[in-house]
Design an enzyme around this catalytic site. Structure first.
Site, PDB file in Angstrom:
ATOM      1  N   SER A  62       0.161   2.586  -7.680  1.00 48.84           N
ATOM      2  CA  SER A  62      -0.303   1.485  -8.523  1.00 48.84           C
ATOM      3  C   SER A  62       0.800   0.740  -9.274  1.00 48.84           C
ATOM      4  O   SER A  62       0.520  -0.263  -9.927  1.00 48.84           O
ATOM      5  CB  SER A  62      -1.337   1.993  -9.531  1.00 48.84           C
ATOM      6  OG  SER A  62      -2.549   2.283  -8.879  1.00 48.84           O
ATOM      7  N   LYS A  65       0.823  -2.950  -8.759  1.00 49.91           N
ATOM      8  CA  LYS A  65      -0.065  -3.862  -9.478  1.00 49.91           C
ATOM      9  C   LYS A  65       0.714  -4.766 -10.434  1.00 49.91           C
ATOM     10  O   LYS A  65       0.237  -5.846 -10.795  1.00 49.91           O
ATOM     11  CB  LYS A  65      -1.149  -3.073 -10.215  1.00 49.91           C
ATOM     12  CG  LYS A  65      -2.153  -2.441  -9.254  1.00 49.91           C
ATOM     13  CD  LYS A  65      -3.062  -1.433  -9.933  1.00 49.91           C
ATOM     14  CE  LYS A  65      -3.986  -0.793  -8.888  1.00 49.91           C
ATOM     15  NZ  LYS A  65      -4.689   0.393  -9.393  1.00 49.91           N
ATOM     16  N   SER A 126      -5.185   0.083 -14.667  1.00 46.28           N
ATOM     17  CA  SER A 126      -4.870   0.394 -13.264  1.00 46.28           C
ATOM     18  C   SER A 126      -6.105   0.405 -12.369  1.00 46.28           C
ATOM     19  O   SER A 126      -6.269   1.264 -11.492  1.00 46.28           O
ATOM     20  CB  SER A 126      -4.132   1.730 -13.164  1.00 46.28           C
ATOM     21  OG  SER A 126      -3.306   1.760 -12.017  1.00 46.28           O
ATOM     22  N   GLU A 162      -5.572  -1.363  -1.974  1.00 40.93           N
ATOM     23  CA  GLU A 162      -6.062  -0.065  -2.418  1.00 40.93           C
ATOM     24  C   GLU A 162      -7.101   0.524  -1.459  1.00 40.93           C
ATOM     25  O   GLU A 162      -7.075   1.718  -1.170  1.00 40.93           O
ATOM     26  CB  GLU A 162      -6.662  -0.192  -3.828  1.00 40.93           C
ATOM     27  CG  GLU A 162      -5.636  -0.379  -4.932  1.00 40.93           C
ATOM     28  CD  GLU A 162      -4.889   0.890  -5.269  1.00 40.93           C
ATOM     29  OE1 GLU A 162      -5.180   1.951  -4.677  1.00 40.93           O
ATOM     30  OE2 GLU A 162      -3.989   0.824  -6.134  1.00 40.93           O
TER      31      GLU A 162
END
Length: 292
Positions: A62, A65, A126, A162
């Protein structure tokens, strides 16, 4: 002239000695761990650099991101998207069986929320569903890759979202960064070389409010230390292997100066507690170096 040269020599020797102490501390933290640990530290004002396994391409999870958020705000700066525009949340984008505080807030879906809320959940909490909603608006991971390439960000690759990573454990290794790339992109971001100053300040504030990974970079720092950060974690596969336990961040020192830090723990058979403690201990060692 000789006196000035001697002073500079003494300063250089002192700095080298301090860096050696930092190296020894970090080596003592990771030396007996069954893991690959990539570390990069970059002092913004003084140009200080510390590297360990700095060029290894390690899975971001993550952490990516952050890069996605920057690419989104670039579109906002260009007028291609608006933070005020409404996005419909429903069963087609609020997937179950994934980390999603956004879905937990709107379990029934069928509601329109501003893009700004999705961005804030994606970065500060997240959120995996929020991440993929943003990627869809951007036209896919390739948009993020092209933007980072255009800004001279090296050692970075993003190919899968994801949802795709959830289907195949090994796919995470295709979304990689080096530790050096992570601190380099944070410095570019802080300097306003990626997006507008307004968007930079906005994303910094979101990163300051990050609620995940409190047992990593910030755990041992003085309370309320400003750290603009992004976490990433893979969890363990069926063999007990951790693909990624990561965090990157921009730390503000008491004297007003800053440094970027990236710690990537990969391919670890250590427990999650040990992996996070490594990041925490490394972060504290770096903090102590800058506040000696």
């Amino acid at each position: 002239m000789k006196k000035i040269s001697l002073i500079l020599l003494l300063i250089s020797a002192f700095t080298f000695a301090q860096q050696s102490v930092l190296e020894q501390k970090i080596n003592s933290i990771i030396q007996d761990k069954n893991a690959t640990v990539g570390i990069s530290v970059l002092g913004f004002e003084d140009g200080f650099k510390y590297y360990k396994n700095v060029d290894k391409r390690l899975p971001m999870q993550s952490v990516f991101k952050f890069h996605i958020a920057v690419a989104l705000l670039n579109y906002v700066d260009k007028g291609k998207l608006s933070l005020d525009q409404k996005v419909l949340l429903d069963k087609t984008n609020l997937f179950e069986n994934t980390w999603s505080p956004l879905r937990d807030k709107y379990p029934d879906g069928d509601v329109e929320v501003p893009l700004s809320e999705i961005l804030e959940y994606t970065v500060a909490k997240s959120d995996n569903n929020g991440c993929d909603i943003i990627l869809k608006l951007l036209g896919g991971t390739q948009t993020v890759q092209r933007f980072m390439d255009s800004k001279g960000v090296k050692g970075f690759q993003i190919k899968y979202n994801e949802a795709e990573m959830r289907k195949d454990w090994n796919i995470q290794y295709k979304n990689y960064s080096t530790a050096a790339s992570a601190t380099d992109v944070l410095k570019k971001f802080y300097d306003g070389k990626l997006i507008s100053r307004k968007s930079t300040d906005y994303l910094m504030q979101i990163m300051f409010s990050t609620s995940t990974g409190k047992n990593k970079l910030i755990e041992q720092l003085p309370e309320n230390t400003p750290v603009a950060r992004k976490t990433g974690a893979s969890g363990k596969n069926n063999s007990g292997l951790t693909g990624a336990e990561n965090e990157i961040g921009i730390v503000t020192l008491p004297n007003g100066k800053h440094y970027a830090i990236a710690v990537f723990v990969s391919n670890s058979t250590e427990t999650n507690v040990v992996n996070c403690k490594m990041i925490s201990d490394i972060s504290k060692s770096v903090w102590d170096y800058f506040n000696k």
